[in-house]
Design an enzyme around this catalytic site. Structure first.
Site, PDB file in Angstrom:
ATOM      1  NE  ARG A   1     -32.868  40.047  39.631  1.00  0.00           N
ATOM      2  CZ  ARG A   1     -32.070  40.323  40.660  1.00  0.00           C
ATOM      3  NH1 ARG A   1     -31.096  41.179  40.551  1.00  0.00           N
ATOM      4  NH2 ARG A   1     -32.257  39.718  41.802  1.00  0.00           N
TER       5      ARG A   1
ATOM      6  NE  ARG B   1     -29.203  36.750  51.063  1.00  0.00           N
ATOM      7  CZ  ARG B   1     -29.033  36.854  49.753  1.00  0.00           C
ATOM      8  NH1 ARG B   1     -27.945  36.369  49.183  1.00  0.00           N
ATOM      9  NH2 ARG B   1     -29.947  37.438  49.012  1.00  0.00           N
TER      10      ARG B   1
HETATM   11  P1  AMP Z   1     -30.917  41.356  44.668  1.00  0.00           P
HETATM   12  O1  AMP Z   1     -30.298  42.130  45.765  1.00  0.00           O
HETATM   13  O2  AMP Z   1     -30.074  41.327  43.414  1.00  0.00           O
HETATM   14  O3  AMP Z   1     -31.358  39.979  45.094  1.00  0.00           O
HETATM   15  O4  AMP Z   1     -32.244  42.133  44.246  1.00  0.00           O
HETATM   16  C1  AMP Z   1     -33.297  42.328  45.169  1.00  0.00           C
HETATM   17  C2  AMP Z   1     -34.564  42.735  44.433  1.00  0.00           C
HETATM   18  O5  AMP Z   1     -34.338  43.976  43.745  1.00  0.00           O
HETATM   19  C3  AMP Z   1     -35.016  41.773  43.337  1.00  0.00           C
HETATM   20  O6  AMP Z   1     -35.798  40.694  43.853  1.00  0.00           O
HETATM   21  C4  AMP Z   1     -35.832  42.706  42.453  1.00  0.00           C
HETATM   22  O7  AMP Z   1     -37.088  43.002  43.024  1.00  0.00           O
HETATM   23  C5  AMP Z   1     -35.008  43.988  42.493  1.00  0.00           C
HETATM   24  N1  AMP Z   1     -33.984  44.017  41.437  1.00  0.00           N
HETATM   25  C6  AMP Z   1     -32.635  44.006  41.589  1.00  0.00           C
HETATM   26  N2  AMP Z   1     -31.999  44.051  40.407  1.00  0.00           N
HETATM   27  C7  AMP Z   1     -32.977  44.093  39.470  1.00  0.00           C
HETATM   28  C8  AMP Z   1     -32.990  44.123  38.054  1.00  0.00           C
HETATM   29  N3  AMP Z   1     -31.847  44.126  37.348  1.00  0.00           N
HETATM   30  N4  AMP Z   1     -34.195  44.144  37.423  1.00  0.00           N
HETATM   31  C9  AMP Z   1     -35.341  44.147  38.099  1.00  0.00           C
HETATM   32  N5  AMP Z   1     -35.418  44.100  39.434  1.00  0.00           N
HETATM   33  C10 AMP Z   1     -34.252  44.070  40.126  1.00  0.00           C
END
Ligand code: AMP
Length: 216
Positions: free
Chosen positions: A88, A127
């Site tokens: 990310r 969702r």
């Molecule tokens: P997601 O389920 O991918 O939308 O991720 C939910 C939250 O987890 C994000 O808003 C970040 O706070 C954290 N997160 C997930 N993947 C990452 C990553 N690769 N780097 C940093 N934070 C992450």
């Protein structure tokens, strides 16, 4: 098959990853899911990540890189994996290149899902999932056939992510455009990037992704 699914929150990465899992029998490595599990289990990582995630900001690269590196060593990743939500940041992308080189693995492709911002907010704020089997639903686009009962497992406990609301979504989108969108150029320059229109029907989008996967 070793691939990255790239795209903003709500683009459909998780939904498409599950369809790829079913067809290719490779695991979905979602850093968001791993971090949520750490939060739920109250681990050290979870304690550090919770407030950052609730606010919609990014967890530190060191934490996320370590989680992914450890996960890639599991046996089920031998035949491939889908990285969903990682990398990310450019720093994570560099770390991933290093990890893969060290483990003698080579990425096959990076698939970007392109979706309009208004659609992202609408998708994310409506969702929810079944708390028992994880089946995904949406207030507008995918309601259970019987109100309040999961189509897949018949249970009635649903849950919503605390960060799936319009306000936190704005911060998540900002984080995407600032920190993650530069990865599009990074992978394009390597010749790895393929873009898919993520605005249509789930099956049509999957077919477009699958054509790419079949060709690599
Ligand atoms: P997601 O389920 O991918 O939308 O991720 C939910 C939250 O987890 C994000 O808003 C970040 O706070 C954290 N997160 C997930 N993947 C990452 C990553 N690769 N780097 C940093 N934070 C992450």
């Amino acid at each position: 098959m070793k691939l990255i699914l790239l795209g903003p929150p709500g683009a459909g990465k998780g939904t498409q990853a599950k369809l790829i899992v079913d067809k290719y029998s490779i695991p979905q490595l979602s850093t968001g899911d791993m971090l949520r599990e750490a939060v739920a289990n109250g681990t050290e990582v979870g304690k550090k990540a919770k407030a950052v995630m609730d606010a919609g900001n990014l967890v530190s690269d060191d934490i996320v890189n370590a989680i992914v590196s450890e996960r890639l060593d599991h046996d089920d990743c031998k035949n491939g994996f889908i990285l969903d939500g990682f990398p990310r940041t450019l720093e994570q992308a560099d770390a991933l290149s290093g990890m893969l080189a060290e483990k003698n693995l080579k990425l096959d492709t990076v698939v970007e899902l392109k979706v309009d911002d208004e659609a992202l907010v609408e998708r994310v704020s409506g969702r929810y999932t079944c708390g028992n089997c994880g089946e995904g639903y949406h207030d507008t686009f995918k309601k259970p056939a019987k109100d309040g009962v999961c189509d897949r497992c018949g249970q009635s406990q649903f849950k919503r992510r605390p960060d799936d609301n319009a306000e936190v979504m704005r911060t998540r989108l900002m984080a995407y455009y600032k920190e993650t969108s530069p990865l599009l150029g990074f992978y394009y320059a390597k010749g790895d990037l393929k873009s898919v229109d993520g605005m249509g029907e789930i099956t049509g989008i999957f077919n477009a992704i699958d054509n790419i996967l079949e060709s690599v």
